[in-house]
Design a protein around this motif. Structure first.
Motif, PDB file in Angstrom:
ATOM      1  N   ALA A 131      19.022  47.239  58.958  1.00 60.95           N
ATOM      2  CA  ALA A 131      18.649  46.611  60.226  1.00 60.95           C
ATOM      3  C   ALA A 131      17.131  46.497  60.380  1.00 60.95           C
ATOM      4  O   ALA A 131      16.631  45.485  60.888  1.00 60.95           O
ATOM      5  CB  ALA A 131      19.253  47.386  61.387  1.00 60.95           C
ATOM      6  N   VAL A 134      15.631  43.328  58.754  1.00 58.44           N
ATOM      7  CA  VAL A 134      16.040  41.992  59.198  1.00 58.44           C
ATOM      8  C   VAL A 134      14.840  41.261  59.784  1.00 58.44           C
ATOM      9  O   VAL A 134      14.068  41.814  60.566  1.00 58.44           O
ATOM     10  CB  VAL A 134      17.172  42.086  60.248  1.00 58.44           C
ATOM     11  CG1 VAL A 134      17.449  40.727  60.887  1.00 58.44           C
ATOM     12  CG2 VAL A 134      18.444  42.626  59.612  1.00 58.44           C
ATOM     13  N   ASP A 136      13.756  37.267  61.454  1.00 55.42           N
ATOM     14  CA  ASP A 136      14.343  36.091  62.082  1.00 55.42           C
ATOM     15  C   ASP A 136      14.420  34.943  61.083  1.00 55.42           C
ATOM     16  O   ASP A 136      13.496  34.712  60.313  1.00 55.42           O
ATOM     17  CB  ASP A 136      13.500  35.660  63.282  1.00 55.42           C
ATOM     18  CG  ASP A 136      13.525  36.676  64.416  1.00 55.42           C
ATOM     19  OD1 ASP A 136      14.251  37.674  64.306  1.00 55.42           O
ATOM     20  OD2 ASP A 136      12.819  36.451  65.420  1.00 55.42           O
ATOM     21  N   LEU A 149      19.836  34.970  61.646  1.00 52.04           N
ATOM     22  CA  LEU A 149      19.547  36.330  62.071  1.00 52.04           C
ATOM     23  C   LEU A 149      18.420  36.302  63.084  1.00 52.04           C
ATOM     24  O   LEU A 149      17.484  35.501  62.973  1.00 52.04           O
ATOM     25  CB  LEU A 149      19.129  37.192  60.873  1.00 52.04           C
ATOM     26  CG  LEU A 149      20.153  37.338  59.748  1.00 52.04           C
ATOM     27  CD1 LEU A 149      19.578  38.181  58.617  1.00 52.04           C
ATOM     28  CD2 LEU A 149      21.434  37.966  60.264  1.00 52.04           C
ATOM     29  N   THR A 151      16.020  39.053  65.814  1.00 48.63           N
ATOM     30  CA  THR A 151      15.680  40.402  66.261  1.00 48.63           C
ATOM     31  C   THR A 151      15.145  40.378  67.691  1.00 48.63           C
ATOM     32  O   THR A 151      14.584  41.361  68.168  1.00 48.63           O
ATOM     33  CB  THR A 151      14.622  41.028  65.324  1.00 48.63           C
ATOM     34  OG1 THR A 151      13.464  40.178  65.292  1.00 48.63           O
ATOM     35  CG2 THR A 151      15.168  41.215  63.921  1.00 48.63           C
ATOM     36  N   VAL A 155      19.422  43.316  66.822  1.00 49.05           N
ATOM     37  CA  VAL A 155      19.775  42.443  65.707  1.00 49.05           C
ATOM     38  C   VAL A 155      21.020  41.651  66.078  1.00 49.05           C
ATOM     39  O   VAL A 155      22.019  42.212  66.535  1.00 49.05           O
ATOM     40  CB  VAL A 155      20.020  43.249  64.413  1.00 49.05           C
ATOM     41  CG1 VAL A 155      20.483  42.331  63.291  1.00 49.05           C
ATOM     42  CG2 VAL A 155      18.751  43.991  64.005  1.00 49.05           C
ATOM     43  N   HIS A 175      27.180  46.425  58.963  1.00 48.81           N
ATOM     44  CA  HIS A 175      26.686  46.349  60.335  1.00 48.81           C
ATOM     45  C   HIS A 175      27.867  45.856  61.178  1.00 48.81           C
ATOM     46  O   HIS A 175      28.338  44.735  60.978  1.00 48.81           O
ATOM     47  CB  HIS A 175      25.526  45.364  60.473  1.00 48.81           C
ATOM     48  CG  HIS A 175      24.357  45.664  59.587  1.00 48.81           C
ATOM     49  ND1 HIS A 175      23.548  46.770  59.762  1.00 48.81           N
ATOM     50  CD2 HIS A 175      23.861  45.005  58.508  1.00 48.81           C
ATOM     51  CE1 HIS A 175      22.601  46.771  58.839  1.00 48.81           C
ATOM     52  NE2 HIS A 175      22.777  45.715  58.061  1.00 48.81           N
TER      53      HIS A 175
END
Length: 194
Positions: A131, A134, A136, A149, A151, A155, A175
């Motif tokens: 996580a 991650v 964007d 994706l 944030t 997330v 996840h």
């Protein structure tokens, strides 16, 4: 997952007890702090090595019965037990239940196996993405299309929120998400019309 949680709690409890048992006028030396950190890291690494694969964890964790049944029906169990690494955005049972009535039953029919495989592989990204790693943007899925994706508010993947992050498996990471991701070219109405 239970082993990881137990190991983490045990390490935290041991460190807390050790901290509480020393008197306030004693200072902890950097060597003692470093030794405690090394021991905690070693125990965490041992827990990671003993983690089961993605299927093992999903099938023994409450809340993933529908996902496990779907992976079995799609013939993806062996793949998800493979070396990976895989990052799985795993819808919970509640996420599957939130789909329109009849969609899960339709996807589990043998004649809809291709659609089921498409939906499930749309939840999988190659690699081991924690996580904290991650960023964007759009990332390709194993299915072939991309997911977005973000944030911005925790997330999210295509707007579905990650409700439990970083469940470490021997071949990747899971996840848990609060919604099922449907590829744009999966026609839910056509599935329900069968």
């Amino acid at each position: 997952m239970k082993k990881l949680t137990i190991a983490a709690v045990a390490v935290a409890a041991a460190l807390t007890l050790a901290a509480c048992s020393s008197s306030s006028d004693e200072a902890t030396s950097p060597a003692e702090t470093s030794a405690a950190a090394s021991a905690a890291a070693e125990e965490s690494a041992m827990a990671d090595e003993s983690a089961g694969n993605i299927v093992d964890i999903a099938s023994t964790t409450d809340g993933f019965a529908t996902l496990t049944a779907a992976a079995t029906a799609a013939g993806l169990v062996e793949t998800l037990q493979g070396d990976g690494p895989f990052t799985v955005f795993a819808p919970t049972d509640d996420a599957f239940a939130a789909l329109p009535a009849g969609v899960v039953d339709a996807l589990l029919l043998p004649e809809n196996k291709d659609a089921l495989v498409k939906v499930l592989t749309y939840h999988v990204v190659a690699g081991n993405v924690m996580a904290a790693d991650v960023t964007d943007g759009d990332v390709p899925t194993v299915e072939g299309q991309t997911v977005t994706l973000s944030t911005a508010d925790g997330v999210t993947v295509n707007g579905a929120k990650v409700i439990q992050a970083d469940v470490v498996a021997s071949n990747g990471v899971i996840h848990a998400i609060d919604a099922v991701l449907l590829p744009p070219d999966v026609d839910v109405d056509a599935l329900l019309a069968q």
